[in-house]
Design a protein around this motif. Sequence first.
Motif, mmCIF file in Angstrom:
data_model
loop_
_atom_site.group_PDB
_atom_site.id
_atom_site.type_symbol
_atom_site.label_atom_id
_atom_site.label_comp_id
_atom_site.label_asym_id
_atom_site.label_seq_id
_atom_site.Cartn_x
_atom_site.Cartn_y
_atom_site.Cartn_z
ATOM 1 N N GLN A 337 0.833 -1.200 0.000
ATOM 2 C CA GLN A 337 0.000 0.000 0.000
ATOM 3 C C GLN A 337 0.873 1.257 0.000
ATOM 4 O O GLN A 337 0.597 2.215 -0.734
ATOM 5 C CB GLN A 337 -0.925 -0.005 1.215
ATOM 6 N N ALA A 338 1.934 1.209 0.814
ATOM 7 C CA ALA A 338 2.828 2.368 0.867
ATOM 8 C C ALA A 338 3.539 2.572 -0.477
ATOM 9 O O ALA A 338 3.714 3.701 -0.941
ATOM 10 C CB ALA A 338 3.851 2.163 1.982
ATOM 11 N N ARG A 343 4.049 5.975 -5.322
ATOM 12 C CA ARG A 343 4.638 5.669 -6.630
ATOM 13 C C ARG A 343 5.009 6.934 -7.414
ATOM 14 O O ARG A 343 5.917 6.915 -8.245
ATOM 15 C CB ARG A 343 3.689 4.794 -7.448
ATOM 16 N N GLN A 344 4.304 8.059 -7.163
ATOM 17 C CA GLN A 344 4.624 9.265 -7.921
ATOM 18 C C GLN A 344 6.001 9.815 -7.562
ATOM 19 O O GLN A 344 6.703 10.360 -8.426
ATOM 20 C CB GLN A 344 3.545 10.338 -7.659
ATOM 21 N N SER A 349 12.963 5.209 -12.669
ATOM 22 C CA SER A 349 13.518 5.424 -13.995
ATOM 23 C C SER A 349 14.813 6.206 -13.867
ATOM 24 O O SER A 349 14.979 7.013 -12.933
ATOM 25 C CB SER A 349 12.528 6.195 -14.869
ATOM 26 N N GLY A 350 15.700 5.979 -14.816
ATOM 27 C CA GLY A 350 16.932 6.762 -14.838
ATOM 28 C C GLY A 350 16.758 8.108 -15.518
ATOM 29 O O GLY A 350 17.735 8.857 -15.673
ATOM 30 N N GLY A 351 15.517 8.442 -15.916
ATOM 31 C CA GLY A 351 15.279 9.669 -16.677
ATOM 32 C C GLY A 351 15.744 10.918 -15.971
ATOM 33 O O GLY A 351 16.367 11.800 -16.591
ATOM 34 N N TYR A 462 7.591 -0.916 -10.307
ATOM 35 C CA TYR A 462 8.141 -0.435 -9.042
ATOM 36 C C TYR A 462 9.668 -0.383 -8.980
ATOM 37 O O TYR A 462 10.211 0.157 -8.020
ATOM 38 C CB TYR A 462 7.646 -1.304 -7.886
ATOM 39 N N VAL A 463 10.371 -0.926 -9.999
ATOM 40 C CA VAL A 463 11.834 -0.921 -9.926
ATOM 41 C C VAL A 463 12.438 -0.115 -11.076
ATOM 42 O O VAL A 463 13.235 0.783 -10.849
ATOM 43 C CB VAL A 463 12.393 -2.367 -9.925
#
Length: 988
Positions: A337-338, A343-344, A349-351, A462-463
């Motif tokens: 849930q956390a 997630r935002q 991402s490496g962006g 998530y990764v």
Amino acid sequence: MAALLAGDSSPLLTAPRFAPAPAADLARLHDELARLFEEFERQTERDPYGNPVQLLAFELLRRFDRDLPPALIEQLLQRLTLHAFTERARRLARYVGEDDPARNRAAIEAAIRRLGFDGTGKPVSFERFRATVEREVYGIVITAHPTFGLAFRIERALAALALDADATGETLSAAERQRLARRVIEAEHRPEPSLDLKAEHNLSLEVLENIRSALAQLYEAAFAVAGELYPERWMELRPRLLTVASWVGFDLDGRADIGWNDSFYKRLKLAAMQVRYYRDRLTEIAPLTDPATKSAFAMLARRLAQAADEMDREIEIFEAAAGDARRWREQLAALAQAMYEGRQARLVSGGDIVAVLEQALTEAPAAARPAIAVLLAEVLNHGLGLAHIHVRLNSTQLHNAIRREIGMEGAPDDPSRRRSFHAAINALLSEVKPASINFGSLMAERASAKRLFMLVAQFLKYVDTATPVRFLIAECETSFTLLTALYYARMFGIEDRLDISPLFETIKAFERAPRILDDALANPHYAAYLRRRGRLCIQTGFSDAGRNLGQTVTAATVELVRSRLADLLADRGFTDIELVIFDTHGESVGRGCHYDGFAERFAYVASPESRRRFAARGIKVKQETSYQGGDGWLYFMTPAASLAAVARMIEFALETPAPASADPFYADYDYVTEFFIAVRQFNERVMGDRNYAALLDSFGPSLLYPAGSRAMRRETEGSAQRADLIHPTQIRAIPHNSILQQLGLMANTLGGVGQAIRKDPERFQRLYRESPRFRTLMAMVRWALAFSSPDLLKGYIDLLDPGLWLMQAAHHSSAGHSDELRQVSDHLERLGNHEKLTRIFRVLQADYLDLVAGLGAAEAETGIGLPPALRRDLHLLHAIRIALIQRIFLLSTHIPAFTDRHGITPEQLMAKILHLEIDAAVAILGRIFPVVEERVDQAAFGEPASYRSEEAQSYEAEHRRIFEPMAHLYELVRRTGSAITHIIGAVG
């Protein structure tokens, strides 16, 4: 190195647990036994019934009770092991080639610099140079095959001593060299005592870090060359060239011991390590930059540190699944849930890293720009992971998942239903809508295939959202399997970042490979998927194929598949997409890897002719090869070794294939085809022969320590009663190969070649003389001959000959010893395996003789490629082990009688011992005959009592005289196997 490890004057040439014998005495014993073996060889030239290995084993057995106690044998084994280790280190150094880091960096630069000029020596445009440097031309794949034959510290020492370089790449000092040599000398050469997947994964992380270091130097070289050739535009370059991937912890084919949570936390660990590396590099580069860049780097470094810490906390929870199940589910629910709610803000991402580095590259001072450019290349290539990810499952798992949805009964390639199955899966592909999932979905899903797609979706969510994942499918024998994989990729919303890769390895898959891919390319759904991905990925296997078809047939078949694939892509209009070919060969003759160095390794699986054909069709090919377990990871066990390996890879991948030559291998299609069909037919007959299964089962994997976390047998283990092997496929491929190596006849490489030669010897000799490609394939056969001899195999088979034991009893003067021999004979008679083994031996021996005769005396000499002294040591080690096994059998005749109430009969226990399942047998004996302490103080009760209950009876004497010596002798048997592995150079 040789003087340090194998010098006769060294006081360290002793076994670790016993008072050392003087090194000079060990040297004399070694020389004495070597001379004795040579004398027995001369005797058997006059006596066709003699066997020098067997005669030496008999001599050793006679001396065990006189002047060769186990302590001295152990020290002799350690001496032989160190000699073999020294040769293995020399061979590793030769394999890698140039080992000096500075010269290897120069070699990389030279290979890249050649891209800046055309065939006439004129400079090429930056765009042309950039087009190659920004491609992925070669891929390293780290796989955890069970080849961890040495403790990790000894593997590190082997790599360091072979390349004479420490962990920093500097030449070893005399003191460090001596320290490593002492470690090697004093160690037991065996795998880690507790070798599990976690240990393998931890070592893989170490290996991957060394590869990352070498790749950073590759990028440095690319920018250095670009700066020299294109000084105005070098900062525009984003070099790729080499990639590194891992399936350690993600290969689920044939494994039920890896939970989805295990794979997820291992993926998180790869990310956390890479993110911390980026943070550290930013911190190192920051002082070279301007204030604005320094501030941006500091902010980014803090964010990366927080992300890594967050992943560490998540790893703890995912890793805790083996504990209290209910508590773990509650923890996971809270964590999930956390993760979802955060997630935002999550780093996925490496962006953001790329954006900061792109800006810094143009704004930072000139002195900082090369380092920034290299870090930028690393982020673009690695993403948020120490390696790219390969997941793998079996095609059967996919078929089971889809079966209910389309009402599929039977096999998907059933000709009577094939069209309807394809129509059904096409309909699903047309209608499928992405489904949302969470970690609860993973917990609830029972279909392993769907669960793996869900797992990949969570990786990407998530990764790392940007770095694609390779999805390997073992035993892929129909295009239906690929369409099913595509269906699930669409269902779980990962089609755009998943590369589906069929593994062609079974006989059926090799035969059907062009048809499978043709069907896939003709399918509108799959064709559109490939266009979007811009690449077609396949995997070719040398594992099960190598033993089912034979290694030479497998290599030739893979080349044929490559040739047909070039034509297919051209005919179907797919020359504009990249072809990725992942070859899962390994590190030895039993695993399909050429023995003679990196250049030969690459040419063996990707022949110059094959590469020319792709180039002529305009098809860009990325070659990937696997480096398997402990043996394959040796090339990356130190930074210096990794850099040397990367230099050889770049030299290969950037080399322009030589112009076509008139190699008759490609012109004489009929003979070449018939030759390899004959080899294949022989191996198919042998694999289907139950006598061959009995040979593998005679001692099975018991001659070696377990070399990996994956189970050796496919059947259920753990029963007190042993289950006989019915078919070779019940043993996995690497243990199968290991057994052949340890029995002294590498039938999976040699098998059938003699029979094929005999069909037309003159034509074979002509092709062998005139064809470089054919000689390359046959070189593997010649190399296998170096470690093979029918005498060795016969020595092990005769251990199970009741008649031979009876003959010894008839000629023995001691009545007691004669009775031991007769008891062993009686047990072997009841076992009844010897006749089966002699039948298959005759098949293998006849083929061996044809092979030796066909290759000719100069080419087929048994010791080719081995120094004569090492060849003698190989035979001496086999003789020692045969004698040790005889001694174990004799000791077993003194086991006290017992009843059947312990879940095993005396006959069943003896069957275990005769198959060398000594650990299990000794454990059972410990339960039947326990060592116990008196629980009741009889003297405290007044009157004397001489009676002792059966439960209070202790069997200390039996443990001391029988069980413990058996266990120790068996330990020496396996230690002998480790020494033989050193001589061969790899497990399996």
